[in-house]
Scaffold this active site. Structure first.
Site, PDB file in Angstrom:
ATOM      1  N   GLU A 162       0.825  -1.204   0.000  1.00 38.44           N
ATOM      2  CA  GLU A 162       0.000   0.000   0.000  1.00 38.44           C
ATOM      3  C   GLU A 162       0.864   1.261   0.000  1.00 38.44           C
ATOM      4  OE1 GLU A 162      -2.168  -2.983   2.792  1.00 38.44           O
ATOM      5  OE2 GLU A 162      -0.129  -2.573   2.089  1.00 38.44           O
ATOM      6  N   CYS A 211      -2.329  -3.149   7.422  1.00 38.34           N
ATOM      7  CA  CYS A 211      -1.887  -3.364   8.804  1.00 38.34           C
ATOM      8  C   CYS A 211      -2.149  -2.115   9.634  1.00 38.34           C
ATOM      9  CB  CYS A 211      -0.413  -3.750   8.852  1.00 38.34           C
ATOM     10  SG  CYS A 211       0.719  -2.447   8.336  1.00 38.34           S
ATOM     11  N   TRP A 256      16.631 -41.660 -12.620  1.00 39.37           N
ATOM     12  CA  TRP A 256      15.661 -40.661 -12.200  1.00 39.37           C
ATOM     13  C   TRP A 256      14.269 -41.159 -12.546  1.00 39.37           C
ATOM     14  CZ3 TRP A 256      17.382 -36.963  -9.160  1.00 39.37           C
ATOM     15  CH2 TRP A 256      18.706 -36.539  -9.283  1.00 39.37           C
ATOM     16  N   ARG A 277      11.376 -25.262  -4.734  1.00 38.69           N
ATOM     17  CA  ARG A 277      12.221 -25.093  -3.552  1.00 38.69           C
ATOM     18  C   ARG A 277      12.566 -23.625  -3.303  1.00 38.69           C
ATOM     19  NH1 ARG A 277      16.877 -29.733  -4.315  1.00 38.69           N
ATOM     20  NH2 ARG A 277      15.602 -31.588  -3.901  1.00 38.69           N
ATOM     21  N   THR A 294      15.690 -41.206   3.148  1.00 45.04           N
ATOM     22  CA  THR A 294      15.896 -40.406   1.939  1.00 45.04           C
ATOM     23  C   THR A 294      17.263 -39.730   1.974  1.00 45.04           C
ATOM     24  OG1 THR A 294      13.520 -40.018   1.689  1.00 45.04           O
ATOM     25  CG2 THR A 294      15.002 -38.463   0.597  1.00 45.04           C
ATOM     26  N   ARG A 297       7.857 -43.387   4.979  1.00 47.21           N
ATOM     27  CA  ARG A 297       7.463 -43.390   6.392  1.00 47.21           C
ATOM     28  C   ARG A 297       7.064 -41.997   6.853  1.00 47.21           C
ATOM     29  NH1 ARG A 297      11.356 -45.342  11.428  1.00 47.21           N
ATOM     30  NH2 ARG A 297       9.788 -45.170  13.081  1.00 47.21           N
ATOM     31  N   SER A 355       3.362 -40.687   8.124  1.00 40.59           N
ATOM     32  CA  SER A 355       3.184 -40.039   9.417  1.00 40.59           C
ATOM     33  C   SER A 355       2.419 -38.727   9.274  1.00 40.59           C
ATOM     34  CB  SER A 355       4.553 -39.792  10.058  1.00 40.59           C
ATOM     35  OG  SER A 355       4.416 -39.137  11.301  1.00 40.59           O
TER      36      SER A 355
END
Length: 359
Positions: free
Chosen positions: A46, A69, A164, A178, A190, A293, A297
């Protein structure tokens, strides 16, 4: 408002831990000022739009994708800047759930005689800031599961070979992803099998490395793994169990990595406690890249929000390794369900993106 949302998207992956916000100043149906929040500590959208508009802001309309804000943080409150500029009307998409704001910005503007409309394209605006909104409301980050699998749902051969599964274009897409998230999380298996760097290396450069987080309950990971030998070693976090062997944690800490400890859980480590700790560090969007795993989870505890599944036109058969561990589902009626947002081709692969529908 759609133009303001386009402005907001220019800050995607750069505003951590703040939301993405775009703003336009409109006078006599012409845009006379525009701005977006570029990074934490920088002027808010703004304010930038008002600065560009200058005196033309007096009596004009301000479109903003998030409630202005109303508190002093790293920058002064936007609500006061709007009043000082003499804006006549404010059109806002979403209300800010931050307890420091949460309606106060709108209330101040209305009390000063500014006309305020809210809720314009709020669903599109909320989708842009899902990590921020979830963190403010629940103290948890937005969790995206990223998986590359064959057509029969396998992420590796029975020997563990996964290089791959997907093609070069899909891997490039992951590096761009990422660069937009705050943290990348992997499990011990991993880390050992794939030895990933967990850095953002988009084509053309310019990637922003996320926090690298690895689960290692016993503190036994080899300290020669590539994630421990990056230019910013302090941005690697090893999560061990409370009471893990001091020698192992000291060895990993000697690489420059941070070592966090959490309680154990029936499935390994208390992942929810870890996620809350990541939010406290400003990591509002967490990308989980394996393994089976850890995926199980997060799904069993309903901590995952989104699935990004790259599937490749290959088959491995029943002896290939599944991408997710046991979930205890015995009836089809109890299967976990997704709301699919898109399915698009990425090179020779396909990418499916969807949100989990938790009942």
């Amino acid at each position: 408002m759609r133009e303001a949302l386009a402005e907001a998207r220019r800050g995607l992956g750069r505003t951590h831990p703040n939301p993405c916000v775009g703003a336009l100043v409109v006078r006599e149906a012409r845009v006379v000022g525009r701005g977006h929040h570029a990074q934490a500590g920088a002027p808010h959208a703004e304010v930038l739009a008002l600065l560009e508009a200058g005196e033309r802001a007096r009596g004009a309309d301000l479109y903003t994708t998030l409630e202005p804000c109303d508190h002093f943080g790293r920058t002064p409150p936007c609500s006061q800047a709007i009043l000082d500029a003499g804006v006549a009307r404010v059109i806002s998409a979403s209300q800010d759930p931050n307890p420091l704001v949460n309606g106060k910005g709108i209330a101040r503007l209305r009390a000063a005689g500014v006309l305020v409309w809210t809720g314009v394209l709020h669903e599109e605006a909320d989708a842009l800031n899902r990590p921020f909104l979830k963190a403010m409301r629940r103290g948890l980050p937005w969790v995206t599961l990223k998986v590359a699998v064959t057509l029969d749902g396998k992420l590796a051969t029975r020997s563990g070979d996964a290089r791959w599964v997907s093609g070069e274009e899909a891997r490039a897409e992951v590096h761009r992803l990422r660069s937009r998230v705050d943290a990348v999380l992997v499990g011990t298996g991993t880390a050992r099998l794939d030895d990933p760097q967990l850095t953002a290396r988009p084509s053309g450069g310019g990637g922003r490395n996320p926090l690298r987080v690895v689960l290692d309950a016993g503190g036994t990971l080899p300290d020669g793994l590539r994630m421990f030998h990056q230019p910013d070693p302090e941005r690697t976090v090893v999560v061990v169990a409370n009471g893990a062997a001091p020698a192992g944690t000291a060895r990993l800490a000697a690489t420059g990595a941070q070592v966090w400890s959490v309680a154990r859980s029936p499935r390994g480590l208390d992942v929810e406690a870890l996620l809350r700790g990541l939010v406290a560090e400003g990591a509002l969007h967490v990308l989980v890249e394996g393994g089976a795993r850890l995926f199980a989870s997060l799904l069993a505890e309903r901590l995952a929000d989104e699935l990004m599944l790259f599937f490749s036109p290959k088959l491995l058969g029943g002896d290939g390794l599944s991408w997710v561990g046991p979930l205890g589902v015995e009836r089809m009626a109890d299967a976990l369900q997704l709301a699919v947002d898109e399915v698009v081709p990425v090179g020779s692969d396909w990418k499916l993106t969807g949100r989990f529908l938790w009942r």
